[in-house]
Design an enzyme around this catalytic site. Structure first.
Site, PDB file in Angstrom:
ATOM      1  N   HIS A  96      -6.576  -0.307   7.554  1.00 37.86           N
ATOM      2  CA  HIS A  96      -7.311  -1.541   7.870  1.00 37.86           C
ATOM      3  C   HIS A  96      -7.439  -1.715   9.379  1.00 37.86           C
ATOM      4  O   HIS A  96      -6.606  -1.234  10.140  1.00 37.86           O
ATOM      5  CB  HIS A  96      -6.563  -2.760   7.335  1.00 37.86           C
ATOM      6  CG  HIS A  96      -6.268  -2.727   5.868  1.00 37.86           C
ATOM      7  ND1 HIS A  96      -5.177  -2.075   5.357  1.00 37.86           N
ATOM      8  CD2 HIS A  96      -6.915  -3.281   4.819  1.00 37.86           C
ATOM      9  CE1 HIS A  96      -5.170  -2.226   4.034  1.00 37.86           C
ATOM     10  NE2 HIS A  96      -6.200  -2.942   3.680  1.00 37.86           N
TER      11      HIS A  96
ATOM     12  N   ALA B 140      -8.142  -6.835  -2.752  1.00 37.64           N
ATOM     13  CA  ALA B 140      -7.693  -8.202  -2.995  1.00 37.64           C
ATOM     14  C   ALA B 140      -8.556  -9.077  -2.097  1.00 37.64           C
ATOM     15  O   ALA B 140      -8.838  -8.705  -0.951  1.00 37.64           O
ATOM     16  CB  ALA B 140      -6.229  -8.338  -2.610  1.00 37.64           C
TER      17      ALA B 140
ATOM     18  N   HIS C 297       0.836  -1.193   0.000  1.00 36.01           N
ATOM     19  CA  HIS C 297       0.000   0.000   0.000  1.00 36.01           C
ATOM     20  C   HIS C 297       0.871   1.244   0.000  1.00 36.01           C
ATOM     21  O   HIS C 297       1.708   1.424   0.878  1.00 36.01           O
ATOM     22  CB  HIS C 297      -0.898   0.023   1.243  1.00 36.01           C
ATOM     23  CG  HIS C 297      -2.093  -0.851   1.123  1.00 36.01           C
ATOM     24  ND1 HIS C 297      -3.341  -0.372   0.862  1.00 36.01           N
ATOM     25  CD2 HIS C 297      -2.227  -2.191   1.203  1.00 36.01           C
ATOM     26  CE1 HIS C 297      -4.200  -1.368   0.799  1.00 36.01           C
ATOM     27  NE2 HIS C 297      -3.552  -2.483   1.001  1.00 36.01           N
TER      28      HIS C 297
END
Ligand code: HPA
Length: 256
Positions: free
Chosen positions: A66, A96, A44
């Protein structure tokens, strides 16, 4: 011609390359924006990129926060709320995901039709900010049906079949056990991942329209006789990025 809508795009693990394809890009690292949660996840980038795609204004979030990084669901939706403040009303959330449905093997692109929140958290918990949206927002079409039709038509132009599936969000960071995957299949999930759901809830709260696209990077635990690892997730994401970029570039100018 400039599109009427400003489109937001959130890029999932290993899918950051799209940010580098915008016309006239202006890059702002998250670190330079006060209050922005830093993305610590490998794969990321952690930057906001403003630019355009075929004349449509786009704001890309390359990297997201997250729950497994220790962020709360409220912190995880900082970015999507910033997009709304920047004038974005249409957002494409990519991720994903593991394929819970055995039809979705590694390399499949799947349109999210609905979700199941197994995070144990909701970003709207606590006092409601009435300036953002209602106390009890409707979630009966959390992922826009018309946006899915637009995406399917764009996929068709590329000879790409885009099936739909239900995405179950888990906090992670451990991957699921085979028993947990059987449970998810039983309750109606086709995909599993560790993101997207808080953003979808906050986006619906603010009246934004959402298109969700999962890049299936692996069959979920127990489907195949092999172990899961993050390197594989990133590698498959890397292999799928060309197709995803082309798909996004075809979808974006058509979102109305
Ligand atoms: N499980 C949860 N999250 C994921 C997976 C998975 O199998 N693959 C990519 N993200």
């Amino acid at each position: 011609m400039s599109g009427a809508r400003k489109v937001g795009v959130v890029l999932g693990s290993g899918l950051g390359a799209f940010a580098d394809t915008l016309d006239n890009p202006v890059v702002t690292p998250y670190a330079e924006i006060p209050g922005w949660p830093r993305s610590t996840a490998i794969g990321h980038a952690g930057k906001l990129v403003e630019g355009s795609v075929h004349g449509t204004e786009v704001v890309v979030l390359a990297g997201r926060a997250h729950l497994y990084e220790g962020y709360t669901a409220q912190q995880a939706v900082f970015g999507i709320r910033a997009l709304k403040k920047m004038g974005v009303d249409s957002v494409i959330l990519t991720n994903a995901a593991g394929g819970v449905n055995v039809k979705f093997g590694a390399g499949s692109l799947v349109l999210i039709s609905d979700h199941i929140n197994l995070l144990g958290q909701n970003p709207l918990t606590g006092p409601n900010d009435d300036t953002l949206g209602p106390r009890f927002p409707d979630m009966s079409e959390a992922y826009s049906k018309s946006y899915r039709e637009i995406a399917r038509a764009a996929g068709k132009e590329m000879g790409l079949d885009l099936p739909e599936g239900v995405y179950a969000a888990v906090p992670g960071p451990s991957y699921e056990t085979p028993a947990e995957i059987r449970y998810m299949r039983t309750i109606g999930a086709d995909l599993v991942g560790m993101s997207t759901v808080p953003e979808t809830i906050a986006a619906n709260h603010m009246g934004m329209r959402v298109l969700g696209i999962s890049c299936v990077t692996n069959a979920a635990a127990g489907v195949l006789d092999q172990k899961l690892n993050h390197t594989e997730v990133l590698e498959v994401g890397e292999r799928m990025k060309g197709t995803l970029i082309e798909l996004l570039r075809r979808i974006i100018p058509k979102l109305v």
